[in-house]
Every structure is written in structure tokens, then in C-alpha cells.
Design a protein around this motif. Structure first.
Motif, PDB file in Angstrom:
ATOM      1  N   GLU A   8       0.813  -1.218   0.000  1.00  0.00           N
ATOM      2  CA  GLU A   8       0.000   0.000   0.000  1.00  0.00           C
ATOM      3  C   GLU A   8       0.844   1.264   0.000  1.00  0.00           C
ATOM      4  O   GLU A   8       0.537   2.244  -0.666  1.00  0.00           O
ATOM      5  CB  GLU A   8      -0.922  -0.013   1.220  1.00  0.00           C
ATOM      6  CG  GLU A   8      -1.775   1.214   1.351  1.00  0.00           C
ATOM      7  CD  GLU A   8      -2.562   1.234   2.656  1.00  0.00           C
ATOM      8  OE1 GLU A   8      -3.581   1.931   2.682  1.00  0.00           O
ATOM      9  OE2 GLU A   8      -2.150   0.584   3.623  1.00  0.00           O
ATOM     10  N   ASP A  74       0.199   0.790 -10.280  1.00  0.00           N
ATOM     11  CA  ASP A  74      -0.839   1.699  -9.813  1.00  0.00           C
ATOM     12  C   ASP A  74      -2.161   0.955  -9.901  1.00  0.00           C
ATOM     13  O   ASP A  74      -2.799   0.913 -10.957  1.00  0.00           O
ATOM     14  CB  ASP A  74      -0.863   2.959 -10.675  1.00  0.00           C
ATOM     15  CG  ASP A  74      -1.992   3.906 -10.304  1.00  0.00           C
ATOM     16  OD1 ASP A  74      -2.683   3.668  -9.279  1.00  0.00           O
ATOM     17  OD2 ASP A  74      -2.198   4.890 -11.046  1.00  0.00           O
ATOM     18  N   GLY A  76      -4.926   1.684  -8.780  1.00  0.00           N
ATOM     19  CA  GLY A  76      -6.034   2.593  -9.041  1.00  0.00           C
ATOM     20  C   GLY A  76      -6.328   2.718 -10.528  1.00  0.00           C
ATOM     21  O   GLY A  76      -7.427   3.096 -10.925  1.00  0.00           O
ATOM     22  N   LYS A 100      -6.950  -4.050   1.583  1.00  0.00           N
ATOM     23  CA  LYS A 100      -6.530  -2.697   1.186  1.00  0.00           C
ATOM     24  C   LYS A 100      -6.271  -2.638  -0.322  1.00  0.00           C
ATOM     25  O   LYS A 100      -6.562  -1.636  -0.972  1.00  0.00           O
ATOM     26  CB  LYS A 100      -5.290  -2.276   1.962  1.00  0.00           C
ATOM     27  CG  LYS A 100      -5.585  -1.973   3.411  1.00  0.00           C
ATOM     28  CD  LYS A 100      -4.322  -1.589   4.159  1.00  0.00           C
ATOM     29  CE  LYS A 100      -4.633  -1.326   5.622  1.00  0.00           C
ATOM     30  NZ  LYS A 100      -3.428  -0.998   6.392  1.00  0.00           N
ATOM     31  N   ASP A 103      -9.606  -2.316  -1.933  1.00  0.00           N
ATOM     32  CA  ASP A 103     -10.112  -0.943  -1.791  1.00  0.00           C
ATOM     33  C   ASP A 103      -9.413   0.031  -2.732  1.00  0.00           C
ATOM     34  O   ASP A 103     -10.010   0.992  -3.198  1.00  0.00           O
ATOM     35  CB  ASP A 103      -9.963  -0.463  -0.353  1.00  0.00           C
ATOM     36  CG  ASP A 103     -10.897  -1.181   0.608  1.00  0.00           C
ATOM     37  OD1 ASP A 103     -11.873  -1.805   0.148  1.00  0.00           O
ATOM     38  OD2 ASP A 103     -10.623  -1.136   1.831  1.00  0.00           O
ATOM     39  N   ALA A 104      -8.146  -0.206  -2.999  1.00  0.00           N
ATOM     40  CA  ALA A 104      -7.355   0.710  -3.827  1.00  0.00           C
ATOM     41  C   ALA A 104      -7.604   0.541  -5.323  1.00  0.00           C
ATOM     42  O   ALA A 104      -7.245   1.408  -6.116  1.00  0.00           O
ATOM     43  CB  ALA A 104      -5.865   0.518  -3.533  1.00  0.00           C
TER      44      ALA A 104
END
Length: 143
Positions: A8, A74, A76, A100, A103-104
Motif C-alpha cells: 500500500e 498503480d 487505481g 486494502k 479498496d485501492a
């Protein structure tokens, strides 16, 4: 999506020595290919050997754990439907980190599945692979 080395914070240095590997790594061995099977009885010796031989044939070079930055991505920017599959007893990839990662992800459609009784390679273990295959099938059926 296998996110076992995703970090993360983007810190891909192995300062804590969690992979305990000399750097740099060279040619892969059969022992390297079967080293992820950590739960006793989770896979037969025959299946582990078959998996290891296939992995070795497909990729004769071991990951250089001193160069974890090669795994930096990345997440995202990942916008396609994504399934994160986690072995509930994976010693390398804690559930909190995998959640996590989920979520990302940039995807609006993302799912997390934890496979009980499984370690790092749930797709190859004798019984957990059935749950793994079912989770992938269900994910694809929904897509």
C-alpha cells in the motif's frame, strides 16, 4: 488478481527480510517452485511435483526479491472487473493487505474471496482449488 507483494505504501524494499532470500536470485529450482506449499497435507506430493515442474518449465528464472519494485503497479488504474483471491492462511499476503488492495483498485466492480484452509497457492492445492475454481466461475458468471 494475485497481489501477494503489493504494498500500500509503495515500499517495495524488503527491509524486514520477510522473504529471506539472497539477492539477486538466479535460476529457479524445483524446490523454489514448490516452496509456497506451506500447509501440511494441503497438496499431495504428486500434485506439488506436477505443479513445480510446470512452473519451472514456464519460468526458469526465480523472482529477484531484492527488486520488488518490479512489482509496483498503480492499482487505481485497474478499472476492469477484478477478483482478488486470498488464501486464508497465506504467510506472505495478510488478509488486511489484500483488503486494502481491493479498496485501492480503480474498478467499480471488485470482489474479494478468502479461501479457507489455503496458503499462498490456493489454485493448486488439493481441496482449496475447488473453492478457488468456484470463486472464479462465480465471478465470471456475474461479469
Amino acid at each position: 488478481l494475485y497481489g501477494s507483494v503489493w504494498d500500500e505504501a509503495g515500499d517495495y524494499a524488503d527491509d524486514a527480510g520477510r522473504f529471506e532470500a539472497p539477492a539477486p536470485r538466479g535460476p529457479q529450482t524445483l524446490a523454489d517452485c514448490t516452496s509456497d506449499f506451506g500447509l501440511p497435507g494441503s497438496i499431495s506430493e504428486e500434485d506439488a511435483l506436477e505443479f513445480g515442474e510446470a512452473a519451472l518449465a514456464a519460468d526458469p528464472h526465480c523472482v529477484d526479491w531484492a527488486a520488488l519494485s518490479e512489482f509496483e503497479v498503480d492499482v487505481g488504474a485497474i478499472t476492469c472487473p477484478t477478483l482478488v483471491v486470498h488464501g486464508a492462511e497465506d504467510p506472505y499476503a495478510p488478509a488486511a493487505t489484500q483488503k486494502k488492495l481491493l479498496d485501492a483498485l480503480g474498478s467499480r466492480e471488485k470482489h474479494y474471496v478468502s479461501i479457507p484452509g489455503s496458503d499462498h497457492v490456493s489454485h493448486a492445492l488439493t481441496l482449496p482449488k475447488i473453492a478457488w475454481a468456484r470463486s472464479v466461475r462465480d465471478f465470471l458468471d456475474e461479469a
